[in-house]
Design a protein around this motif. Sequence first.
Motif, PDB file in Angstrom:
ATOM      1  N   ARG A  23      14.148   4.316   1.672  1.00  0.00           N
ATOM      2  CA  ARG A  23      12.958   4.739   1.608  1.00  0.00           C
ATOM      3  C   ARG A  23      12.819   5.952   0.720  1.00  0.00           C
ATOM      4  N   SER A  24      13.651   7.019   1.202  1.00  0.00           N
ATOM      5  CA  SER A  24      13.628   8.476   0.584  1.00  0.00           C
ATOM      6  C   SER A  24      13.873   8.224  -0.934  1.00  0.00           C
ATOM      7  N   GLY A  25      14.653   7.451  -1.364  1.00  0.00           N
ATOM      8  CA  GLY A  25      15.324   7.338  -2.580  1.00  0.00           C
ATOM      9  C   GLY A  25      14.009   6.604  -3.726  1.00  0.00           C
ATOM     10  N   HIS A  26      13.383   5.636  -2.787  1.00  0.00           N
ATOM     11  CA  HIS A  26      11.997   5.031  -3.602  1.00  0.00           C
ATOM     12  C   HIS A  26      10.729   5.512  -2.977  1.00  0.00           C
ATOM     13  N   TYR A  27      10.575   6.522  -2.617  1.00  0.00           N
ATOM     14  CA  TYR A  27       9.630   7.167  -1.839  1.00  0.00           C
ATOM     15  C   TYR A  27       8.363   6.787  -2.567  1.00  0.00           C
ATOM     16  N   ARG A  28       8.249   7.021  -4.066  1.00  0.00           N
ATOM     17  CA  ARG A  28       7.023   6.840  -4.684  1.00  0.00           C
ATOM     18  C   ARG A  28       6.512   5.648  -4.747  1.00  0.00           C
ATOM     19  N   ASP A  29       7.320   4.565  -4.952  1.00  0.00           N
ATOM     20  CA  ASP A  29       7.161   3.173  -4.861  1.00  0.00           C
ATOM     21  C   ASP A  29       6.727   2.622  -3.551  1.00  0.00           C
ATOM     22  N   LEU A 111      -0.495  11.319  -4.444  1.00  0.00           N
ATOM     23  CA  LEU A 111       0.586  10.372  -5.418  1.00  0.00           C
ATOM     24  C   LEU A 111      -0.038   9.036  -5.789  1.00  0.00           C
ATOM     25  N   THR A 112      -1.133   8.676  -5.166  1.00  0.00           N
ATOM     26  CA  THR A 112      -1.560   7.297  -5.432  1.00  0.00           C
ATOM     27  C   THR A 112      -2.664   7.325  -6.526  1.00  0.00           C
ATOM     28  N   PRO A 113      -2.529   6.724  -7.706  1.00  0.00           N
ATOM     29  CA  PRO A 113      -3.553   6.758  -8.779  1.00  0.00           C
ATOM     30  C   PRO A 113      -4.866   6.261  -8.273  1.00  0.00           C
ATOM     31  N   GLY A 114      -4.831   5.099  -7.632  1.00  0.00           N
ATOM     32  CA  GLY A 114      -6.010   4.403  -7.263  1.00  0.00           C
ATOM     33  C   GLY A 114      -6.965   5.193  -6.227  1.00  0.00           C
ATOM     34  N   ARG A 115      -6.247   5.802  -5.407  1.00  0.00           N
ATOM     35  CA  ARG A 115      -7.047   6.682  -4.338  1.00  0.00           C
ATOM     36  C   ARG A 115      -7.688   7.974  -5.122  1.00  0.00           C
ATOM     37  N   VAL A 116      -6.847   8.441  -6.015  1.00  0.00           N
ATOM     38  CA  VAL A 116      -7.362   9.638  -6.946  1.00  0.00           C
ATOM     39  C   VAL A 116      -8.850   9.291  -7.585  1.00  0.00           C
ATOM     40  N   GLU A 117      -8.759   8.028  -8.200  1.00  0.00           N
ATOM     41  CA  GLU A 117      -9.702   7.590  -8.912  1.00  0.00           C
ATOM     42  C   GLU A 117     -10.833   7.477  -7.724  1.00  0.00           C
ATOM     43  N   ARG A 118     -10.693   6.774  -6.603  1.00  0.00           N
ATOM     44  CA  ARG A 118     -11.804   6.576  -5.757  1.00  0.00           C
ATOM     45  C   ARG A 118     -12.414   7.987  -5.168  1.00  0.00           C
ATOM     46  N   ALA A 119     -11.470   9.055  -5.038  1.00  0.00           N
ATOM     47  CA  ALA A 119     -12.009  10.392  -4.835  1.00  0.00           C
ATOM     48  C   ALA A 119     -12.815  11.183  -5.594  1.00  0.00           C
ATOM     49  N   ARG A 120     -12.498  10.773  -6.897  1.00  0.00           N
ATOM     50  CA  ARG A 120     -13.448  11.305  -7.976  1.00  0.00           C
ATOM     51  C   ARG A 120     -14.759  10.480  -8.308  1.00  0.00           C
ATOM     52  N   THR A 121     -14.598   9.213  -7.886  1.00  0.00           N
ATOM     53  CA  THR A 121     -15.926   8.507  -7.771  1.00  0.00           C
ATOM     54  C   THR A 121     -16.656   9.180  -6.858  1.00  0.00           C
ATOM     55  N   ARG A 122     -16.203   9.316  -5.418  1.00  0.00           N
ATOM     56  CA  ARG A 122     -16.821   9.709  -4.329  1.00  0.00           C
ATOM     57  C   ARG A 122     -17.439  11.127  -4.659  1.00  0.00           C
ATOM     58  N   ALA A 123     -16.772  12.089  -5.201  1.00  0.00           N
ATOM     59  CA  ALA A 123     -17.120  13.321  -5.620  1.00  0.00           C
ATOM     60  C   ALA A 123     -18.389  13.161  -6.451  1.00  0.00           C
ATOM     61  N   ARG A 124     -18.593  12.240  -7.403  1.00  0.00           N
ATOM     62  CA  ARG A 124     -19.626  12.287  -8.304  1.00  0.00           C
ATOM     63  C   ARG A 124     -20.848  11.485  -7.413  1.00  0.00           C
ATOM     64  N   HIS A 160       4.836  11.815   4.577  1.00  0.00           N
ATOM     65  CA  HIS A 160       5.035  10.810   3.399  1.00  0.00           C
ATOM     66  C   HIS A 160       6.240  11.161   2.342  1.00  0.00           C
ATOM     67  N   THR A 161       6.414  12.448   2.422  1.00  0.00           N
ATOM     68  CA  THR A 161       7.544  12.963   1.469  1.00  0.00           C
ATOM     69  C   THR A 161       8.922  12.613   2.047  1.00  0.00           C
ATOM     70  N   ALA A 162       9.720  12.575   1.043  1.00  0.00           N
ATOM     71  CA  ALA A 162      11.038  12.168   1.081  1.00  0.00           C
ATOM     72  C   ALA A 162      11.738  13.519   1.596  1.00  0.00           C
ATOM     73  N   ASP A 163      11.651  14.593   0.774  1.00  0.00           N
ATOM     74  CA  ASP A 163      12.141  15.932   1.080  1.00  0.00           C
ATOM     75  C   ASP A 163      11.135  16.785   1.429  1.00  0.00           C
ATOM     76  N   LYS A 164      11.202  16.979   2.896  1.00  0.00           N
ATOM     77  CA  LYS A 164      10.078  17.869   3.525  1.00  0.00           C
ATOM     78  C   LYS A 164      10.212  19.453   3.297  1.00  0.00           C
TER      79      LYS A 164
END
Length: 299
Positions: A23-29, A111-124, A160-164
Amino acid sequence: MTETTEAALERYRQLAAAGDSARSGHYRDLVTSYYDLVTDLYLEGWGASHHFAPLKPGDSHVDALAARQKFLADRAGLRPGMKVLDVGSGVGGPALNIAGLSGAHVTGLDLTPGRVERARTRARDLGLQERTTFVEGDAMDMPFEDASFDVVYAFEAICHTADKDRAHAEVARVLKPGGLSIGYEWLAGDGLTTGEVRRLVEPVCRYYALPHLATPGGLAAQLRRAGFTGIVVGDAEATGDLASTWDYLDELAALGEQLDDSPVRKFMVQGARALTRAAREGAFLIEFWEARKPGAPSA
């Protein structure tokens, strides 16, 4: 060919079940695939703020989350003119609320592109695009200059981070001298046996895209190694009694069992049951922390 939901869930399950080193080695996925699967249902059942808060008699779930965010903003002394970083900002629920109530400028990092886009939309949609910025990026390698922020906070996200150690070191790096690191974190109880970790903590990690969980003692040590002083881990007033929250989560799980046979909903119900079981047995905790970067704050 587009991956089906069933295939994506199965791929996530296999990765999550491979153990903490995998899980740590593939934390982004691990993390991005998890949130791609569950974000819509999180929004449906939990709203835009994806963290926990004590439920007091007469309070709604939304009231409780807002109170948690206001407590943190007040404890951190947020005010207009301050630059603040939200680590693991998700779809922007806390960042937008805190920017609105404090007047500070809040940058959200996720880390998640889709969530960043949703946040930007909500901000607007909320007219808060001038007070907030949402950035895709990794908490272990933040895309910000040294000494960029007065306060860095996180609502149950650094887990959620691999190396805290690396994540807290990055927080220290981007804080101005005298700046504050503050937030809430998912933790395993100190002193658990190997059997308790396997039976109670490991299922939580698998269901919630966690490479592994630190303990309260481990979190304090991570903050010390990052160079922080004035470290507080655990504060009864700040953390609150979450027993009623686990009852509420069980109620949502029971409702989810009745709604449909969606594989993702079933998966989330199973995760909720694993979380409340571990919490009630003391193997899973949510604790408050705060710590300060040495140095005199700039005028």
